[in-house]
Write a protein that holds these residues in place. Structure first.
Motif, short mmCIF file in Angstrom:
data_model
loop_
_atom_site.label_atom_id
_atom_site.label_comp_id
_atom_site.label_asym_id
_atom_site.label_seq_id
_atom_site.Cartn_x
_atom_site.Cartn_y
_atom_site.Cartn_z
N PHE A 167 0.84 -1.20 0.00
CA PHE A 167 0.00 0.00 0.00
C PHE A 167 0.87 1.25 0.00
O PHE A 167 0.65 2.18 -0.80
N LEU A 168 1.88 1.29 0.85
CA LEU A 168 2.77 2.45 0.92
C LEU A 168 3.63 2.56 -0.34
O LEU A 168 3.87 3.66 -0.85
N LEU A 169 4.07 1.41 -0.86
CA LEU A 169 4.88 1.41 -2.07
C LEU A 169 4.13 1.98 -3.25
O LEU A 169 4.67 2.77 -4.04
N LEU A 170 2.86 1.62 -3.38
CA LEU A 170 2.08 2.00 -4.56
C LEU A 170 1.44 3.37 -4.45
O LEU A 170 1.08 3.97 -5.47
N THR A 171 1.27 3.89 -3.24
CA THR A 171 0.62 5.20 -3.08
C THR A 171 1.59 6.29 -2.65
O THR A 171 1.31 7.47 -2.86
N ASN A 172 2.71 5.90 -2.03
CA ASN A 172 3.66 6.87 -1.48
C ASN A 172 2.96 7.85 -0.54
O ASN A 172 3.28 9.04 -0.48
N GLY A 173 1.96 7.35 0.17
CA GLY A 173 1.27 8.17 1.15
C GLY A 173 0.14 9.02 0.60
O GLY A 173 -0.62 9.62 1.35
N VAL A 174 0.02 9.07 -0.73
CA VAL A 174 -1.08 9.81 -1.36
C VAL A 174 -2.14 8.79 -1.74
O VAL A 174 -2.04 8.11 -2.76
N PHE A 175 -3.17 8.68 -0.93
CA PHE A 175 -4.07 7.54 -0.99
C PHE A 175 -4.94 7.51 -2.24
O PHE A 175 -5.46 6.46 -2.61
N HIS A 176 -5.13 8.62 -2.92
CA HIS A 176 -6.04 8.65 -4.07
C HIS A 176 -5.31 8.48 -5.40
O HIS A 176 -5.92 8.61 -6.46
N THR A 177 -4.02 8.18 -5.37
CA THR A 177 -3.28 8.00 -6.62
C THR A 177 -2.25 6.90 -6.46
O THR A 177 -1.87 6.54 -5.34
N LEU A 178 -1.79 6.38 -7.58
CA LEU A 178 -0.78 5.32 -7.59
C LEU A 178 0.55 5.85 -8.09
O LEU A 178 0.59 6.74 -8.96
N VAL A 180 2.66 4.16 -9.83
CA VAL A 180 2.85 3.61 -11.17
C VAL A 180 1.46 3.34 -11.75
O VAL A 180 0.49 3.25 -11.01
N PRO A 181 1.33 3.21 -13.08
CA PRO A 181 0.02 2.93 -13.68
C PRO A 181 -0.60 1.64 -13.14
O PRO A 181 0.11 0.70 -12.78
N LEU A 182 -1.92 1.61 -13.12
CA LEU A 182 -2.63 0.44 -12.63
C LEU A 182 -2.27 -0.81 -13.41
O LEU A 182 -2.17 -1.91 -12.85
N SER A 183 -2.05 -0.66 -14.71
CA SER A 183 -1.68 -1.82 -15.54
C SER A 183 -0.37 -2.44 -15.07
O SER A 183 -0.22 -3.66 -15.06
N SER A 184 0.58 -1.59 -14.64
CA SER A 184 1.84 -2.10 -14.12
C SER A 184 1.63 -2.86 -12.82
O SER A 184 2.26 -3.90 -12.58
N VAL A 185 0.73 -2.34 -11.98
CA VAL A 185 0.42 -3.01 -10.71
C VAL A 185 -0.19 -4.39 -10.97
O VAL A 185 0.18 -5.38 -10.33
#
Length: 316
Positions: free
Chosen positions: A145-156, A158-163
């Motif tokens: 969760f922290l890796l993918l949001t960097n603390g900004v909860f409403h955005t990723l 990296v692109p969702l496709s990469s996730v």
């Protein structure tokens, strides 16, 4: 002499894991700057590396086993399953995640494999959910969760496709780990991994012929990076990791193999100027803590770090 041999093992596993991590970053450079298709790189990488692995098996291992496996119908069937749904699936999903995102995040997402293995073992009632499993799951999920949001909860970050591809890479690695045990123990690591690479690479080459690529715009740097990904990031990485198991315990190689994501992160940040925020660093620590926590456990049911797949892994 024994102490000297352990140092040889340390050097081999650290080099192998580092080559894996740096290889992912170099692949990202190829995708971004040289616009090399994922399918082409994966097929060529698997085919060339697989051929070399089989040659090494002929030179240094039991030569008769290399071709004898093709006389065992059940082993051949399992080998094709492993080559396509294990080896090819792991390589393709990982590279697709890098192509759409970056090597650092893709590597860490692949490190969720122990999480999926825990889920599988619990759902199939092979083992019960224990306290240590709950801790590992919490570390993995909070770290991701922290890796993918960097603390900004409403955005990723990296692109969702990469996730999605990264998560699929973790699932594929979990299958790779669970499925190959009997094959590796009976026929040998170099033998099985080599043939699996050739099967996976050939399967992809049938759909995406590697000779159909526009290479006129390639410069010396492209050739160098391709050579690095194939030779260092694939062949030597696997071979060094396998050789380290002669001198170290599998648990030790698993722990030292955690250098892989660190190498991917460091090279991505310093060489490719990928931004990596404080919360992502904390998330990385959580994910690595999960891997190390599971690796330290001595119970048989506990899943080791992803790199341990070569011990039965890691390539990685």
């Amino acid at each position: 002499m024994k102490k000297q041999n352990r140092w040889i093992g340390f050097i081999l596993v650290l080099l192998g894991a580092s080559f894996w991590g740096v290889g992912g970053t170099v692949a990202q450079r190829l995708f971004q700057d040289s616009h090399i298709p994922v399918e082409w790189l994966v097929s060529v990488r698997l085919l060339l590396a697989g051929i070399v692995m089989i040659i090494l098996a002929l030179l240094f291992k039991s030569r008769e086993k290399v071709f004898q496996i093709w006389k065992d119908k059940q082993a051949v069937f399992q080998l094709f399953i492993f080559g396509i749904f294990g080896m090819l699936a792991v390589q393709y999903t990982y590279m697709a995640s890098i192509n759409l995102g970056n090597a650092a995040v893709a590597t860490l997402l692949q490190y969720q494999a122990p999480l999926f293995i825990i889920f599988y073992l619990v759902l199939t009632k092979v083992s019960k959910l224990r306290g240590k499993d709950v801790i590992a799951v919490c570390l993995a999920l909070s770290g991701s969760f922290l890796l993918l949001t960097n603390g900004v909860f409403h955005t990723l970050s990296v692109p969702l496709s990469s996730v999605i591809w990264g998560i699929l890479s973790g699932v594929a690695l979990a299958f790779y780990t669970l499925y190959a045990g009997n094959l590796l123990s009976k026929w040998g690591s170099l033998n099985i991994i080599g043939w699996a690479m050739i099967i996976g690479g050939t399967s992809l080459a049938i759909l995406h012929p590697p000779w159909k690529i526009e290479a006129t715009h390639w410069g010396g740097d492209t050739i160098f990076y391709l050579g690095f990904v194939i030779v260092f990031g694939t062949m030597l990485a696997f071979w060094f990791y396998l050789e380290s198991l002669k001198y170290l315990k599998p648990q030790e190689t698993s722990l030292l193999g955690s250098v892989e994501p660190l190498a991917a992160i460091i090279t991505s940040v310093l060489w490719l100027n990928i931004s990596f925020g404080l919360y992502q660093v904390i998330g990385t620590v959580f994910i690595l803590a999960m891997v190390l926590y599971l690796s330290f456990s001595k119970e048989k049911e506990t899943v080791a770090a992803p790199q341990a797949i070569i011990k039965q892994k890691k390539l990685s």
